[in-house]
Enzyme design. Structure first.
Site, short mmCIF file in Angstrom:
data_model
loop_
_atom_site.label_atom_id
_atom_site.label_comp_id
_atom_site.label_asym_id
_atom_site.label_seq_id
_atom_site.Cartn_x
_atom_site.Cartn_y
_atom_site.Cartn_z
N ILE A 114 0.81 -1.21 0.00
CA ILE A 114 0.00 0.00 0.00
C ILE A 114 0.84 1.26 0.00
O ILE A 114 0.31 2.37 -0.05
CB ILE A 114 -0.96 0.03 1.20
N GLY A 115 2.16 1.12 0.03
CA GLY A 115 3.03 2.28 0.00
C GLY A 115 4.45 1.87 -0.32
O GLY A 115 4.90 0.79 0.07
N ARG A 116 5.15 2.71 -1.04
CA ARG A 116 6.55 2.41 -1.36
C ARG A 116 7.32 3.72 -1.37
O ARG A 116 6.87 4.71 -1.94
CB ARG A 116 6.65 1.73 -2.73
N GLY A 117 8.44 3.74 -0.67
CA GLY A 117 9.23 4.95 -0.55
C GLY A 117 10.68 4.73 -0.90
O GLY A 117 11.06 3.68 -1.44
N ALA A 118 11.49 5.72 -0.56
CA ALA A 118 12.90 5.68 -0.92
C ALA A 118 13.66 4.59 -0.17
O ALA A 118 14.64 4.04 -0.67
CB ALA A 118 13.54 7.04 -0.63
N PHE A 119 13.20 4.25 1.04
CA PHE A 119 13.96 3.33 1.88
C PHE A 119 13.25 2.01 2.16
O PHE A 119 13.77 1.17 2.89
CB PHE A 119 14.30 4.01 3.21
N LYS A 137 5.74 -1.94 7.92
CA LYS A 137 6.74 -1.09 7.29
C LYS A 137 8.07 -1.83 7.29
O LYS A 137 8.55 -2.26 8.34
CB LYS A 137 6.87 0.24 8.04
N ASP A 231 8.25 16.54 9.09
CA ASP A 231 7.77 16.08 7.78
C ASP A 231 6.24 16.04 7.77
O ASP A 231 5.64 15.10 7.26
CB ASP A 231 8.35 14.70 7.48
#
Length: 521
Positions: A114-119, A137, A231
């Site tokens: 449901i989410g993908r980020g830089a790390f 996560k 953030d």
């Protein structure tokens, strides 16, 4: 025994105190970097073990005293007080047994991303033992190390473990294996405020007021624990199934005793004078962008949120210019979000991130409001009192001055999370992900093989940086409520039960003792 010639006899071995011989050989007292690293890891492991043990002991004593105090206030008999304490002891034993149980990746079935980020990534997961749905996560250790994110990871885990607030996403477990760090958190299926804004373009002032008010409570809850978020943006304001807001993603949070940013931009002076053509760009208001261009910006904005660069649209000027800053920077970010809710785009957005930075730093000339949509005088005043110099920014002198602003007139702050939310997302079930972006699997189906190895193999260099990462939340009240320990006096329905007595106690959700954790911790 001691010899007359100055030797110390150890069995048949004679060691002469000859410094010349010792000095001529290799200096065995100088350890290798690997040995020192392992020694440091062992030291931290032992310190964490005894710290958690002593804290757990103190917590148990406090709970016992609290039960005794509540029982005396309720005027229950001595015999029933003793029975209540015996029940408490049984529940404490069960609680400690639950805490000692090791948790790892093989305890969860990994589901939809449901989410993908830089790390790393966030995906749904199901606890195999209970069937409960969580958000997992997953962060790659090697990336954390190579990009200098170790302290950020620690701060995120520490904040989630320390802050027990209904305004922020709850952490259930944290653990690690040889390659990854894992945070198991409650799943909020309502999506985020960014998704809501992309669907609605703008929100009414009533809806915006509700979510800004809940955001204020959420931000204040971490400020009370001496953390600055750094953030705050619509992507990190998540809605539960009932539409109530919770703050998430604490990967950039920092304890307030370290006020200087580690978000270092390129060594470029954004405050320098630009050419005439670039300076003219300052006066270009975001709502004057062609509609197609604004829609493209919104699509790019979502993609940018998953990149290593991140978005600068909500960042305070004192952060951008690398000066010292505190909790005030979070209130600036909230002001930028409020502007976007009511106008349809952030106040300083641009296709060029450099231009966004320049606009933020030159906010006195770049902050403007459109004629349409109409914004109330009170709303405009609140935005301007968020988007201003630190010295005059609302919230600098405490959260109460924000709550007292006329725009919030009529808000029942203590009842916000009890009342019906201003917007209720569509949620069809526990596994519903329709309120999140769709992501494709990039590495095939997740592995179900446990990657946890024995402690005796010792820690690799990348593991020693994450000693003490493991956390386990366990609610003793949940255990008590299902245990049938409802003790009453003389059959009176007015006398409080054990559960009602314990329900008022501040139970510390202690972390699992390090000696009982997975080997790689």
């Amino acid at each position: 025994m001691d010899g007359y010639d100055g030797t110390v006899r150890l069995g048949a071995l004679n060691l002469k105190h000859d410094r010349s011989e010792l000095d001529s050989g290799p200096d065995v007292s100088v350890s290798s970097p690997v040995t020192r690293q392992k020694a440091t890891a062992a030291k931290q492991f032992i310190e964490n073990h005894y710290k958690n043990y002593l804290q757990g002991l103190q917590d148990r004593k406090e709970r016992r005293r609290a039960v005794q105090r509540r029982a005396q206030e309720a005027q229950v008999s001595i015999e029933e007080q003793e029975e209540m304490l015996r029940n408490l002891e049984r529940r404490e034993t069960e609680y400690m047994r639950l805490q000692r149980r090791k948790i790892g990746i093989d305890d969860f079935e990994q589901l939809t991303v449901i989410g993908r980020g830089a790390f790393g990534e966030v995906r749904l997961c199901r606890a195999k033992s209970t069937g409960e749905i969580f958000a997992m996560k997953k962060l790659k250790k090697s990336d954390m190390l190579s990009r200098g994110q170790v302290e950020h990871v620690r701060s995120e885990r520490n904040l989630l473990a320390e802050v027990d607030s209904r305004c922020i996403v709850k952490l259930e477990y944290s653990f690690q294996d040889s390659d990854f760090l894992y945070l198991i958190m409650e799943y909020l299926p309502g999506g985020d405020i960014m998704t809501l804004l992309m669907r609605e373009d703008i929100l009414s002032e009533d809806v915006a007021r509700f979510y800004i008010a809940e955001s204020i409570l959420a931000i204040h809850s971490i400020h009370q624990h001496n953390y600055v978020h750094r953030d705050i943006k619509p992507d990190n304001l998540i809605l539960d199934r009932n539409g109530h807001l919770k703050l998430s993603d604490f990967g950039l949070c920092k304890p307030l005793d370290d006020k200087y940013s580690t978000i270092l931009l390129e060594s470029e002076d954004f405050t320098s004078h630009e050419s005439t053509s670039e300076s003219e760009g300052y006066s270009t208001s975001p709502w004057l962008m062609p509609k197609e261009q604004l829609q493209q910006w919104k699509r790019n904005r979502r993609a940018l949120a998953y990149s290593t660069v991140g978005t600068l649209d909500y960042m305070a000027p004192e952060v951008l210019v690398k000066k010292g800053y505190g909790i005030e920077c979070d209130w600036w970010s909230l002001g930028a979000i409020m502007y976007e809710m009511l106008v349809g785009c952030p106040p300083f957005c641009s296709d060029d991130p450099r231009m966004t930075c320049r606009k933020i730093i030159n906010w006195k000339t770049c902050l403007k409001f459109p004629e349409e949509p109409k914004i109330s005088v009170e709303a405009k005043d609140l935005i301007c009192r968020f988007l201003c110099d630190v010295e005059t920014r609302l919230g600098t002198r405490g959260v109460e001055e924000i709550k007292a602003h006329p725009w919030f007139r009529g808000i029942q702050w203590d009842m916000l999370y009890e009342m019906e939310a201003a917007y209720k997302p569509t949620v069809t079930g526990d596994l519903d992900t329709q309120n999140f972006e769709k992501f494709h699997e990039v590495e095939g189906p997740p592995s179900t093989t446990s990657t946890v190895g024995p402690w005796r193999k010792m820690l690799t260099s990348k593991d020693t940086n994450f000693i003490g990462y493991t956390f386990k939340k366990s609610d003793i009240l949940k255990s008590l409520e299902g245990s049938g320990t409802d003790v009453r006096t003389n059959g009176s329905s007015n006398t409080p039960s054990l559960v009602s007595l314990l329900g008022r106690i501040d139970l510390q959700e202690t972390s699992i003792p390090e000696s009982e954790q997975k080997p790689e911790t």
